[in-house]
Scaffold this active site. Structure first.
Site, PDB file in Angstrom:
ATOM      1  N   ASP A  25       0.788  -1.252   0.000  1.00  0.00           N
ATOM      2  CA  ASP A  25       0.000   0.000   0.000  1.00  0.00           C
ATOM      3  C   ASP A  25       0.815   1.295   0.000  1.00  0.00           C
ATOM      4  O   ASP A  25       0.442   2.263   0.682  1.00  0.00           O
ATOM      5  CB  ASP A  25      -0.946   0.008   1.217  1.00  0.00           C
ATOM      6  CG  ASP A  25      -1.923  -1.146   1.208  1.00  0.00           C
ATOM      7  OD1 ASP A  25      -1.907  -1.949   0.265  1.00  0.00           O
ATOM      8  OD2 ASP A  25      -2.708  -1.255   2.171  1.00  0.00           O
ATOM      9  N   GLU A  73      -4.646  -0.789  -1.298  1.00  0.00           N
ATOM     10  CA  GLU A  73      -5.949  -0.846  -0.612  1.00  0.00           C
ATOM     11  C   GLU A  73      -6.898   0.111  -1.324  1.00  0.00           C
ATOM     12  O   GLU A  73      -6.535   1.259  -1.618  1.00  0.00           O
ATOM     13  CB  GLU A  73      -5.816  -0.438   0.858  1.00  0.00           C
ATOM     14  CG  GLU A  73      -7.154  -0.495   1.600  1.00  0.00           C
ATOM     15  CD  GLU A  73      -7.038  -0.140   3.085  1.00  0.00           C
ATOM     16  OE1 GLU A  73      -5.929  -0.008   3.604  1.00  0.00           O
ATOM     17  OE2 GLU A  73      -8.115   0.001   3.715  1.00  0.00           O
ATOM     18  N   LYS A 130      -6.759  -4.774  -3.036  1.00  0.00           N
ATOM     19  CA  LYS A 130      -7.372  -5.427  -1.872  1.00  0.00           C
ATOM     20  C   LYS A 130      -8.387  -4.498  -1.214  1.00  0.00           C
ATOM     21  O   LYS A 130      -8.111  -3.308  -1.014  1.00  0.00           O
ATOM     22  CB  LYS A 130      -6.287  -5.852  -0.868  1.00  0.00           C
ATOM     23  CG  LYS A 130      -5.445  -4.718  -0.315  1.00  0.00           C
ATOM     24  CD  LYS A 130      -4.267  -5.296   0.465  1.00  0.00           C
ATOM     25  CE  LYS A 130      -3.491  -4.292   1.254  1.00  0.00           C
ATOM     26  NZ  LYS A 130      -4.207  -3.538   2.256  1.00  0.00           N
ATOM     27  N   LYS A 133      -7.594  -4.829   4.938  1.00  0.00           N
ATOM     28  CA  LYS A 133      -6.275  -4.488   5.445  1.00  0.00           C
ATOM     29  C   LYS A 133      -5.269  -5.586   5.089  1.00  0.00           C
ATOM     30  O   LYS A 133      -4.119  -5.301   4.762  1.00  0.00           O
ATOM     31  CB  LYS A 133      -6.315  -4.285   6.967  1.00  0.00           C
ATOM     32  CG  LYS A 133      -7.321  -3.221   7.428  1.00  0.00           C
ATOM     33  CD  LYS A 133      -7.076  -1.878   6.787  1.00  0.00           C
ATOM     34  CE  LYS A 133      -8.040  -0.821   7.301  1.00  0.00           C
ATOM     35  NZ  LYS A 133      -8.071   0.360   6.407  1.00  0.00           N
ATOM     36  N   VAL A 158       3.257   0.355   4.170  1.00  0.00           N
ATOM     37  CA  VAL A 158       2.533   1.114   5.187  1.00  0.00           C
ATOM     38  C   VAL A 158       1.116   0.566   5.360  1.00  0.00           C
ATOM     39  O   VAL A 158       0.544   0.032   4.415  1.00  0.00           O
ATOM     40  CB  VAL A 158       2.470   2.610   4.800  1.00  0.00           C
ATOM     41  CG1 VAL A 158       3.872   3.185   4.703  1.00  0.00           C
ATOM     42  CG2 VAL A 158       1.710   2.864   3.517  1.00  0.00           C
ATOM     43  N   THR A 159       0.575   0.730   6.535  1.00  0.00           N
ATOM     44  CA  THR A 159       1.283   1.127   7.728  1.00  0.00           C
ATOM     45  C   THR A 159       1.685  -0.115   8.520  1.00  0.00           C
ATOM     46  O   THR A 159       1.044  -1.155   8.414  1.00  0.00           O
ATOM     47  CB  THR A 159       0.422   2.041   8.646  1.00  0.00           C
ATOM     48  OG1 THR A 159      -0.752   1.326   9.036  1.00  0.00           O
ATOM     49  CG2 THR A 159       0.031   3.306   7.945  1.00  0.00           C
ATOM     50  N   CYS A 163      -1.891  -2.514   7.771  1.00  0.00           N
ATOM     51  CA  CYS A 163      -1.915  -3.425   6.616  1.00  0.00           C
ATOM     52  C   CYS A 163      -0.692  -4.328   6.534  1.00  0.00           C
ATOM     53  O   CYS A 163      -0.803  -5.475   6.092  1.00  0.00           O
ATOM     54  CB  CYS A 163      -2.117  -2.633   5.330  1.00  0.00           C
ATOM     55  SG  CYS A 163      -3.792  -1.963   5.236  1.00  0.00           S
ATOM     56  N   GLN A 203       8.233 -13.708  21.511  1.00  0.00           N
ATOM     57  CA  GLN A 203       7.969 -15.133  21.752  1.00  0.00           C
ATOM     58  C   GLN A 203       8.659 -16.024  20.715  1.00  0.00           C
ATOM     59  O   GLN A 203       8.058 -16.940  20.153  1.00  0.00           O
ATOM     60  CB  GLN A 203       6.458 -15.401  21.742  1.00  0.00           C
ATOM     61  CG  GLN A 203       5.688 -14.566  22.773  1.00  0.00           C
ATOM     62  CD  GLN A 203       4.205 -14.775  22.669  1.00  0.00           C
ATOM     63  OE1 GLN A 203       3.714 -15.863  23.005  1.00  0.00           O
ATOM     64  NE2 GLN A 203       3.498 -13.772  22.196  1.00  0.00           N
TER      65      GLN A 203
HETATM   66  C1  C5J Z   1      -2.957   0.579   5.586  1.00  0.00           C
HETATM   67  C2  C5J Z   1      -4.636   1.832   6.775  1.00  0.00           C
HETATM   68  N1  C5J Z   1      -2.496   0.382   4.355  1.00  0.00           N
HETATM   69  N2  C5J Z   1      -3.776   2.237   7.700  1.00  0.00           N
HETATM   70  N3  C5J Z   1      -4.217   1.096   5.721  1.00  0.00           N
HETATM   71  O1  C5J Z   1      -2.275   0.345   6.557  1.00  0.00           O
HETATM   72  O2  C5J Z   1      -5.799   2.129   6.858  1.00  0.00           O
END
Ligand code: C5J
Length: 224
Positions: A25, A73, A130, A133, A158-159, A163, A203
């Site tokens: 994204d 996205e 997509k 997320k 990102v972010t 996502c 972990q």
């Molecule tokens: C992504 C968002 N790409 N933060 N989308 O992380 O809404």
């Protein structure tokens, strides 16, 4: 030939032939002023630091001949793939589908939906659109990876905590070994970025591994 990559919580061995770089994204809507990220009240300038490392990673992946996958996205213009629960959030005049400085926010085909020019996909590189997320949900990504026998994913974008994280969690459950390239990821919240990366490696590597772009680039360059 297999490569040993220094990473947290432990080194990981991967074969470039069965590895994909997945860039999540890196769209104008998240990174530039006037898009979806800004409409939610975020300081989009915070994402800029991830661009140069992501560019170096992309160059090295292309030079090493590994599969590069880009994701975006966004939603159909009629919003038929956007659940009401997603549409009703954010500032009412700047929600998904509303007009903004870069066209309708987070809508496929609008200028803001495009990947930033610095990381523009090349012909032949899959671009996964997509609605969610995670990059596996309601997309062809699983089929693209299976068709090429991909076992390991290098993930950036990102972010970090939204996502990137959702995609890594989905991939982990599907059996992929995920290496998140930390400095090539970005968040509107430095705290969430740090926590997101820490959650991957906690972990004993509950979701995978975290490495840095310089380390991954050096490893890929050594493989050619
Ligand atoms: C992504 C968002 N790409 N933060 N989308 O992380 O809404």
């Amino acid at each position: 030939m297999p490569i040993v990559l220094e990473a947290e919580p432990s080194p990981i061995v991967f074969d470039p032939a069965t590895t994909a770089l997945v860039i999540i994204d890196m769209q104008r809507d998240f990174i530039e002023p006037g898009g979806f990220g800004a409409s939610l009240g975020n300081d989009v300038a915070l994402l800029a630091a991830a661009i140069p490392p992501a560019m170096r990673l992309l160059d090295a992946a292309r030079a090493a001949g590994i599969l590069v996958v880009h994701t975006r996205e966004g939603h159909e213009p009629d919003l038929s793939d956007a659940p009401p629960a997603k549409l009703e959030r954010g500032e009412p005049t700047a929600r998904i589908g509303e007009p903004g400085p870069m066209g309708r926010i987070l809508i496929r085909g609008e200028p803001g939906h495009a990947i930033i020019p610095a990381l523009a996909p090349r012909a032949g590189e899959p671009v996964i659109d997509k609605p969610g997320k995670g990059a596996f949900y309601a997309t062809e990504l699983g089929g693209v990876l299976t068709a090429r026998d991909i076992a390991t994913l290098l993930v950036c974008g990102v972010t970090t905590e939204v996502c990137v994280h959702t995609t890594v969690r989905e991939a982990n459950d599907r059996g992929y070994r995920c290496v998140v390239v930390g400095d090539a990821c970005g968040s509107y919240s430095p705290d969430f970025h740090a926590a997101g990366l820490a959650m991957i490696t906690a972990q004993g590597g509950i979701f995978g591994w975290v490495s840095e772009s310089a380390t991954v680039v050096a490893a890929l360059r050594g493989s050619t």
